[in-house]
Design a protein around this motif. Structure first.
Motif, mmCIF file in Angstrom:
data_model
loop_
_atom_site.group_PDB
_atom_site.id
_atom_site.type_symbol
_atom_site.label_atom_id
_atom_site.label_comp_id
_atom_site.label_asym_id
_atom_site.label_seq_id
_atom_site.Cartn_x
_atom_site.Cartn_y
_atom_site.Cartn_z
ATOM 1 N N ASN A 254 0.869 -1.184 0.000
ATOM 2 C CA ASN A 254 0.000 0.000 0.000
ATOM 3 C C ASN A 254 0.901 1.227 0.000
ATOM 4 O O ASN A 254 1.509 1.554 1.034
ATOM 5 N N PRO A 255 1.018 1.943 -1.119
ATOM 6 C CA PRO A 255 1.973 3.061 -1.210
ATOM 7 C C PRO A 255 1.644 4.227 -0.284
ATOM 8 O O PRO A 255 2.497 5.060 -0.008
ATOM 9 N N ASP A 256 0.402 4.269 0.224
ATOM 10 C CA ASP A 256 0.002 5.381 1.088
ATOM 11 C C ASP A 256 0.227 5.092 2.571
ATOM 12 O O ASP A 256 0.022 5.971 3.412
ATOM 13 N N ALA A 257 0.633 3.888 2.892
ATOM 14 C CA ALA A 257 0.792 3.505 4.307
ATOM 15 C C ALA A 257 2.016 4.182 4.922
ATOM 16 O O ALA A 257 3.057 4.322 4.285
ATOM 17 N N ASP A 258 1.871 4.595 6.187
ATOM 18 C CA ASP A 258 2.980 5.170 6.957
ATOM 19 C C ASP A 258 3.094 4.369 8.256
ATOM 20 O O ASP A 258 2.421 4.665 9.248
ATOM 21 N N PHE A 259 3.951 3.351 8.231
ATOM 22 C CA PHE A 259 4.003 2.419 9.360
ATOM 23 C C PHE A 259 4.675 2.996 10.601
ATOM 24 O O PHE A 259 4.494 2.471 11.702
ATOM 25 N N GLU A 260 5.435 4.062 10.437
ATOM 26 C CA GLU A 260 6.049 4.693 11.602
ATOM 27 C C GLU A 260 4.987 5.214 12.574
ATOM 28 O O GLU A 260 5.250 5.356 13.773
ATOM 29 N N LYS A 261 3.791 5.480 12.075
ATOM 30 C CA LYS A 261 2.712 5.982 12.923
ATOM 31 C C LYS A 261 1.877 4.854 13.528
ATOM 32 O O LYS A 261 0.985 5.114 14.347
ATOM 33 N N GLU A 262 2.155 3.602 13.103
ATOM 34 C CA GLU A 262 1.351 2.473 13.562
ATOM 35 C C GLU A 262 1.912 1.858 14.843
ATOM 36 O O GLU A 262 3.105 1.983 15.152
ATOM 37 N N THR A 263 1.062 1.148 15.555
ATOM 38 C CA THR A 263 1.431 0.497 16.819
ATOM 39 C C THR A 263 2.334 -0.696 16.556
ATOM 40 O O THR A 263 2.116 -1.461 15.610
#
Length: 511
Positions: A254-263
């Motif tokens: 998913n090119p829009d995902a920002d995993f740094e903000k995820e738990t």
């Protein structure tokens, strides 16, 4: 005009099993001095067609023409007499015998000693040396096969075919367990055999290899004939379309995902093993993320996963799920904590061969709900039926019924059943070790889509793979292993095959 010599030809071959037509009017030929690739999804009919040529199966109808003689069917002896040999993915060498004994088993050279025939070991040793030289295996013929690597055992299989003066060699997924250097060596042997006028049938799902080694390709789909093409006339995308009848997605991120903000849902801190195959490894997995692990064979990736799952001991380190420290000392405790392990060797450690689909899928939830370390508890037929039907539908398992043996399914469907048992047990962190080994491109795309949907549902997905295109296609983050340590981590947007290879092969202090 160059005359092309046809070594064998199969015409309008039909094979019916109870309730299913495995082959419907297939024609296929093998020429001297060529590699003819046989391509198709799992269950397309490739193995059935080759089992007919090798005398294992009797066709329902059709004919086989070899050296001008027409057969309605071949027996295994007919096949052997006509110089047809099969080198299976699961190698048939006998570990307890020497190389030379494996080469000549069934036709040992004999000599007279008085009034009796005895094995002529000098003759056998001399001929074995010639055969090993022909395939480039620098080993003493008296060496026991159990001492050889997988690639060396494969060379013994090829030498064994040459010992029986085979004219046609059928290679079924010959590169599935080989490293890149071993594959290059195998291809050198194949090209040498071509120059000797041998006909090679090459069955593989690896399209890059097919383009490198093949001369012609025949594609089967659902037991039917799709077409035969010269390799020079097609692209990999053409072959995929012929195989699956549709375009297959190339990327699953998913090119829009920002995993740094995820738990952070799963974390490993300072994991080590006494054998030093894993040294002070730490990583984090975030919600919705697929984390892949690359590295050379023996770099420690699978050993790390086995220690995380409790299948092999760790000397130090901590494991956290949703921020809470957990103690995992066995696969049973791993299952209790919601960990899953889809192992590399599905045939040996992935499923029970004598169990049907329903039994294989339900075994994990029963174990999870059991007592006394997994030995106490009752089996519910209603739950078994409910869990298996749910997973068969969810994962699109192609089968006759939940009561079909898993061993009868194609590789891709076996992998779905293995995944289904973990999902039935409501596993939250799923480890995939070489998830698409020996699986066709169409089934691969389904497995990749399933992995992405699991991550999107909030489950943790960890992937170990030796196939860089696979990691680049499905993973959001790729960690590179070298000598038991994580030496580099890439976001998929920045990762390339060249960067990953450099990181996995560089000396300490480099890259």
């Amino acid at each position: 005009m160059i005359r092309i010599k046809t070594l064998a030809e199969m015409k309008n071959v039909v094979k019916k099993f109870p309730g299913v037509t495995a082959l419907s009017g297939i024609s296929f030929d093998i020429r001297a001095g060529e590699v003819h690739v046989l391509l198709g999804e799992n269950g397309a009919g490739k193995s059935t067609l080759m089992k007919i040529l090798s005398g294992v199966h009797k066709p329902t109808s059709g004919e086989i023409i070899i050296s001008g003689k027409t057969y309605e069917y071949l027996t295994p002896f007919d096949s052997y007499q006509n110089g047809i040999s099969v080198i299976y993915q699961e190698l048939s060498v006998i570990n307890e015998l020497s190389i030379q004994e494996n080469l000549f088993i069934g036709h040992l050279p004999l000599k007279k000693l008085g009034f009796v025939n005895v094995v002529d070991y000098d003759e056998m040793n001399s001929r074995a040396k010639q055969l090993l030289e022909a395939v480039g295996l620098n080993r003493d013929p008296k060496t026991f096969v159990e001492e050889l690597s997988i690639s060396e055992k494969q060379q013994v299989e090829i030498a064994k075919a040459l010992a029986s003066d085979s004219k046609i060699l059928i290679m079924d997924e010959p590169t599935a367990s080989l490293t890149n250097s071993e594959i290059s060596h195998l291809f050198a042997i194949v090209r040498k055999l071509k120059k000797q006028g041998k006909g090679i049938v090459f069955i593989s799902h690896k399209l890059g290899e097919i383009m490198a080694i093949g001369d012609r390709v025949t594609v089967l789909k659902d037991g039917g004939y799709v077409g035969t093409k010269s390799i020079s006339e097609v692209t990999q995308d053409d072959l995929v379309t012929m195989m699956v009848g549709r375009q297959v997605a190339k990327n699953y991120q998913n090119p829009d995902a920002d995993f740094e903000k995820e738990t952070v849902i799963f974390e490993v801190k300072n994991l080590s093993r006494k054998d030093e195959k894993v040294k002070n490894v730490s990583f984090k997995l975030r919600k919705g993320e697929i984390l892949g692990f690359s590295g050379l064979v023996g770099s420690g990736r699978s050993e790390m996963m086995n220690s995380i799952f409790g299948a092999e001991p760790k000397s130090s380190g901590e494991i956290f799920i949703d921020g809470h420290s957990v103690k995992i000392n066995s696969p049973y405790t791993a299952i209790q904590y919601g960990l899953a392990m889809v192992t590399e060797n599905r045939r040996e450690t992935g499923f029970f061969h004598n169990f049907d689909i329903a039994e294989n899928i339900s075994i994990l939830p029963f174990i999870k709900d059991s007592s006394l370390g997994g030995v106490g508890g009752l089996v519910s037929g209603d739950d078994e039926k409910l869990w298996s039907e749910e997973q068969i539908k969810k994962l699109n398992v192609k089968c006759f019924s939940p009561r079909q043996l898993v061993a009868e399914l194609s590789g891709g469907n076996q992998q779905k059943v293995i995944l289904g048992k973990w999902l039935a047990a409501q596993s939250r962190i799923i480890i995939f070790d070489e998830p698409t080994k020996g699986i066709d491109v169409g089934s691969k795309s389904e497995i990749y889509a399933l992995m992405r949907s699991l991550a999107d549902e909030g489950k943790g997905v960890l992937v170990v793979s030796s196939e860089l295109p696979e990691l680049l296609a499905v993973c959001d983050t790729i960690a590179v292993f070298r000598e038991g340590e994580i030496v580099k981590t890439f976001d998929y947007r920045d990762a390339t095959e060249e960067k990953i290879i450099l990181a996995s092969t560089a000396q300490k202090g480099e890259g």
